[in-house]
Design an enzyme around this catalytic site. Structure first.
Site, PDB file in Angstrom:
ATOM      1  N   ASP A 252       4.628  -9.823   0.292  1.00 19.68           N
ATOM      2  CA  ASP A 252       5.440  -9.971  -0.912  1.00 19.68           C
ATOM      3  C   ASP A 252       4.617 -10.558  -2.054  1.00 19.68           C
ATOM      4  O   ASP A 252       4.777 -10.164  -3.209  1.00 19.68           O
ATOM      5  CB  ASP A 252       6.668 -10.849  -0.637  1.00 19.68           C
ATOM      6  CG  ASP A 252       7.817 -10.023  -0.060  1.00 19.68           C
ATOM      7  OD1 ASP A 252       7.793  -8.786  -0.232  1.00 19.68           O
ATOM      8  OD2 ASP A 252       8.722 -10.608   0.551  1.00 19.68           O
TER       9      ASP A 252
ATOM     10  N   CYS B 249       0.691 -15.471   6.901  1.00 19.93           N
ATOM     11  CA  CYS B 249       1.427 -14.674   7.890  1.00 19.93           C
ATOM     12  C   CYS B 249       1.669 -13.245   7.416  1.00 19.93           C
ATOM     13  O   CYS B 249       2.438 -12.518   8.015  1.00 19.93           O
ATOM     14  CB  CYS B 249       2.735 -15.348   8.281  1.00 19.93           C
ATOM     15  SG  CYS B 249       3.922 -15.470   6.948  1.00 19.93           S
TER      16      CYS B 249
ATOM     17  N   HIS C  94      -9.292   6.367  24.868  1.00 21.19           N
ATOM     18  CA  HIS C  94      -8.514   5.245  25.369  1.00 21.19           C
ATOM     19  C   HIS C  94      -9.421   4.080  25.777  1.00 21.19           C
ATOM     20  O   HIS C  94      -9.127   2.922  25.500  1.00 21.19           O
ATOM     21  CB  HIS C  94      -7.649   5.676  26.545  1.00 21.19           C
ATOM     22  CG  HIS C  94      -6.869   4.547  27.090  1.00 21.19           C
ATOM     23  ND1 HIS C  94      -5.737   4.072  26.467  1.00 21.19           N
ATOM     24  CD2 HIS C  94      -7.104   3.725  28.132  1.00 21.19           C
ATOM     25  CE1 HIS C  94      -5.301   3.033  27.129  1.00 21.19           C
ATOM     26  NE2 HIS C  94      -6.101   2.797  28.137  1.00 21.19           N
TER      27      HIS C  94
ATOM     28  N   GLU D  31       5.328 -16.708  -1.462  1.00 20.25           N
ATOM     29  CA  GLU D  31       5.302 -15.246  -1.581  1.00 20.25           C
ATOM     30  C   GLU D  31       5.708 -14.779  -2.970  1.00 20.25           C
ATOM     31  O   GLU D  31       5.884 -13.591  -3.196  1.00 20.25           O
ATOM     32  CB  GLU D  31       6.165 -14.591  -0.496  1.00 20.25           C
ATOM     33  CG  GLU D  31       7.525 -15.206  -0.347  1.00 20.25           C
ATOM     34  CD  GLU D  31       8.290 -14.702   0.875  1.00 20.25           C
ATOM     35  OE1 GLU D  31       7.885 -13.700   1.460  1.00 20.25           O
ATOM     36  OE2 GLU D  31       9.318 -15.308   1.200  1.00 20.25           O
TER      37      GLU D  31
ATOM     38  N   ARG E 138       4.905  -0.763  -2.854  1.00 18.64           N
ATOM     39  CA  ARG E 138       3.976   0.105  -2.147  1.00 18.64           C
ATOM     40  C   ARG E 138       4.669   1.239  -1.412  1.00 18.64           C
ATOM     41  O   ARG E 138       4.020   2.082  -0.819  1.00 18.64           O
ATOM     42  CB  ARG E 138       3.087  -0.689  -1.202  1.00 18.64           C
ATOM     43  CG  ARG E 138       3.788  -1.320  -0.045  1.00 18.64           C
ATOM     44  CD  ARG E 138       2.722  -1.712   0.929  1.00 18.64           C
ATOM     45  NE  ARG E 138       3.198  -2.737   1.825  1.00 18.64           N
ATOM     46  CZ  ARG E 138       2.523  -3.174   2.858  1.00 18.64           C
ATOM     47  NH1 ARG E 138       1.327  -2.706   3.092  1.00 18.64           N
ATOM     48  NH2 ARG E 138       3.009  -4.097   3.635  1.00 18.64           N
TER      49      ARG E 138
END
Lengths: 98, 599
Positions: free
Chosen positions: B486, B533, B211, B462, B496
């Site tokens: 995309d 993005c 952690h 895209e 995929r």
């Protein structure tokens, strides 16, 4: 009583987030629910006993329920056990040296 | 902690957990772990032995403590969600389940019935479970044992009352610039830390997946883990300690030139914006995020991809400079009729207001046959990804689209809002969509004062068609945004989610890189902004390439923001440009991967 078999398909097995999901869901049902792995039996509503099963990917589990909503509980929990989704991405190799 | 008379330089070798080097005064944090149970024993014996209450009274005391601990853990969870992200928050979901575990309760009750005090019963029962988990030879499970011990500590602290909280207060009030030295850090420790105050972390235990390591990387704090128990005896609070996260070394009482060399690079790197963990996320931060830049000062904005307004606060706290992709689907999915204009407006407005002056890019509805909406009559489609989806749906459902656009335009009066259209393959579609925006504006003007007139419009790139037509598309709009998920799927003709071909889905494809380069070049030529993005933007191995190709903004999921900012801060732009040029000459994915790996 209702019963179903399901194989753990989640890459990290039935612990961490999948276990949280599983136990949260189990607690929504009135029935008593057990998870059986080999000769070990766990209370499906107890995250500690579910994790103690050590159910890694590929393990077959039997889910057994007794109570008014047993059939629905078994169906739903078996589906969670065999989901691959909600996967946690592996530790990325975050080497920052240029 | 055993005292050491030794005053010389000591070197401890551990494992690198988070990159970077830093030195500072040590802060020895020796938390009460389950094996350091002496403190609890002492506490128990301090009570009146004759006044031993019965099992029922002890159980009531325990039940109250559980409620209090649950409140505390819930607060920690909120804080973790806001500061570190969803994965960190999920840790506390597990803690809440452990706290109220019926099997744990059964064992504790058994012990209470035998006359044990609540503290003893909790400690012994938690210990049993932790040992059972540790006995399972699985790395993830041994980490869960640490969770059990963390919950145990919480519960014991509450049972013992306020006196037990001292250590944690010290953790919250760490002197700025401290090097935190500990056995290991639990989620409930790290969430209390003010990351700004921590120069580096060194722990005796733990590995690169512990952690501590995950937290340090997320926060960009240099860290070395597993340096061995001698570390704890080797240093004392206040002494200078250097943590070399590159080499995996901890140096106690380092030489002066070592300290100087550790400090120098840290100063030239712009500090990433972080929220003090001790505080709740603050709206006023909206104006104060530091600008993300490369080491040599080249500006590359890091924005957030969000799917719901409730993610806005966490994005701001994580240092997002805006929202590069606000999805609209949450408003439309899982219902039998479309959302009203008012409902949409309120949701968008909330996000616009949270971000203040910082840009928020709203993507218009992006659904298709794979996530059909009952009120949109999606018939069965043989190829939903090549079918009726994205902007195509909106252009065919004029009324729904206009309502949607009016809501976005109205929200734009409350912040810095842009909108963008998904699934575009041609200029005609963009012109058609802009015509709808104009009509929506006219609707609003007819019905009274409303939208801010300067809403910027963008197109998502895209499809390969959009990338190849970028020079034309960009003339119609204000910015472009590359949706690489995309774009990869359509360029490589790979689904995929199909296991048989998923391995062929590779963002390192030279074909994809060429399309990105074409898009970026067209935008720059036209003086327009271009962002990325898709998931590629949050993948640290691709960040240098994307920076080198010249993108203005990387928009990533909230948990990735900090790491991407750190990555950018360590980059040199010229080197990135050279890398991009080399990648553009590659013939295969492997060649590209090799170049990226060598960065």
């Amino acid at each position: 009583m209702a019963e179903a078999r399901a194989q753990v398909l989640h890459p990290t097995g039935l612990h961490a987030r999948p276990a949280v999901l599983f136990v949260n869901e189990a607690q929504k049902y009135k029935s008593r629910i057990f998870v059986v792995s080999g000769d070990r039996v766990a209370d499906a509503k107890s995250i500690l006993s579910v994790m103690s099963l050590g159910a890694t990917k590929g393990t077959w589990l039997t889910i057994r329920a007794e109570g008014p909503d047993a059939a629905a509980a078994v169906r739903r929990l078996a589906a969670i056990v065999s989901t691959r989704l909600e996967w946690e991405p592996g530790e990325e190799d975050e080497e920052e040296d240029e | 902690m055993s005292k050491t008379k030794q005053k010389g330089r000591l070197v401890f070798r551990g494992r690198s957990a988070s990159p970077g080097r830093a030195a500072g005064p040590a802060f020895m944090y020796l938390q009460p772990t389950a094996d350091a149970s002496g403190a609890a024993e002492e506490d128990t014996s301090a009570r009146e032995p004759d006044a031993r209450p019965g099992p029922e009274a002890e159980f009531r005391r325990l039940s109250e403590a559980i409620e209090e601990a649950a409140d505390e853990i819930s607060r920690l969870k909120e804080r973790a969600l806001a500061v570190v992200g969803e994965a960190e928050g999920a840790v506390f979901d597990a803690h809440l389940l452990i706290l109220r575990d019926p099997e744990l309760e059964r064992r504790v009750r058994e012990r209470l019935a035998q006359g044990e005090r609540a503290e003893e019963a909790v400690r012994a029962s938690c210990d049993e479970f932790a040992r059972e988990l540790e006995a399972l030879a699985d790395e993830y499970l041994s980490q869960r044992a640490a969770d059990v011990r963390d919950v145990e500590r919480h519960l014991l602290r509450v049972l013992r009352g306020a006196a037990g909280v001292v250590e944690d207060l010290s953790l919250e009030n760490l002197p700025p610039g401290s090097v935190l030295v500990a056995v290991d850090l639990a989620p409930s420790d790290t969430v209390r830390l003010d990351p700004e105050a921590v120069a580096a972390i060194a722990t005796a235990r733990g590995g690169p997946t512990s952690h501590t390591a995950i937290f340090a990387r997320a926060m960009g704090i240099p860290a070395v883990v597993g340096a061995g128990p001698e570390l704890l005896a080797g240093a004392q609070t206040g002494e200078t300690v250097l943590v070399d996260g590159e080499e995996g070394l901890v140096i106690v009482r380092p030489k002066e030139d070592e300290v100087a060399s550790a400090r120098a690079p840290a100063r030239t790197t712009p500090a990433p914006q972080r929220t003090p963990v001790g505080g709740t996320p603050d709206r006023s931060l909206a104006g104060s995020a530091t600008e993300s830049r490369t080491r040599d000062g080249w500006r590359v904005e890091v924005a957030a991809n969000i799917g719901h307004p409730k993610e806005a606060e966490a994005a701001i706290a994580a240092g997002a400079e805006g929202v590069g992709l606000m999805r609209s689907e949450f408003l439309f999915l899982g219902r039998t009729s479309p959302p009203s204009e008012e409902e949409q407006y309120e949701a968008y407005r909330a996000v616009a207001e949270s971000f203040g002056d910082r840009p928020v890019i709203i993507r218009t509805l992006d659904v298709g046959g794979d996530k059909a909406l009952p009120y949109l009559e999606f018939g069965p489609e043989a190829n939903p990804f090549l079918g009726w989806r994205g902007l195509r749906v909106c252009l065919d459902r004029e009324e729904l689209f206009r309502t949607h656009l009016r809501a976005i335009l109205r929200a734009s009066a409350h912040g810095n809002v842009s909108l963008m259209f998904p699934m575009v393959a041609g200029v005609e579609e963009v012109r058609g969509a802009i015509a709808q925006v104009d009509k929506a504006k006219a609707d609003l003007q007819a019905s009274g004062p409303g939208s801010s007139p300067d809403v910027r419009i963008g197109v998502m790139v895209e499809t390969p068609a959009a990338a190849l037509l970028a020079e034309h598309l960009v003339r119609e709009v204000d910015f472009l945004s590359l949706g690489t998920n995309d774009l990869t799927q359509y360029t490589l003709a790979v689904d995929r989610t199909n296991e048989r071909v998923a391995r062929l889905y590779r963002e390192s494809s030279p074909a994809l890189i060429k399309l990105i380069a074409t898009t970026v070049a067209a935008a720059r030529q036209a003086g327009r902004r271009v962002g990325v993005c898709g998931e590629m933007a949050g993948d640290l191995s691709f960040v240098p390439l994307l920076v080198g190709l010249g993108v203005d903004e990387l928009s990533v999921s909230v948990p990735r923001i900090e790491a991407v900012r750190q990555r950018i801060a360590g980059l040199n732009r010229d080197a990135c440009v050279a890398l991009a040029e080399r990648c553009l000459e590659c013939a295969t994915c492997d060649e590209v991967d090799e170049l990226l790996a060598a960065v």
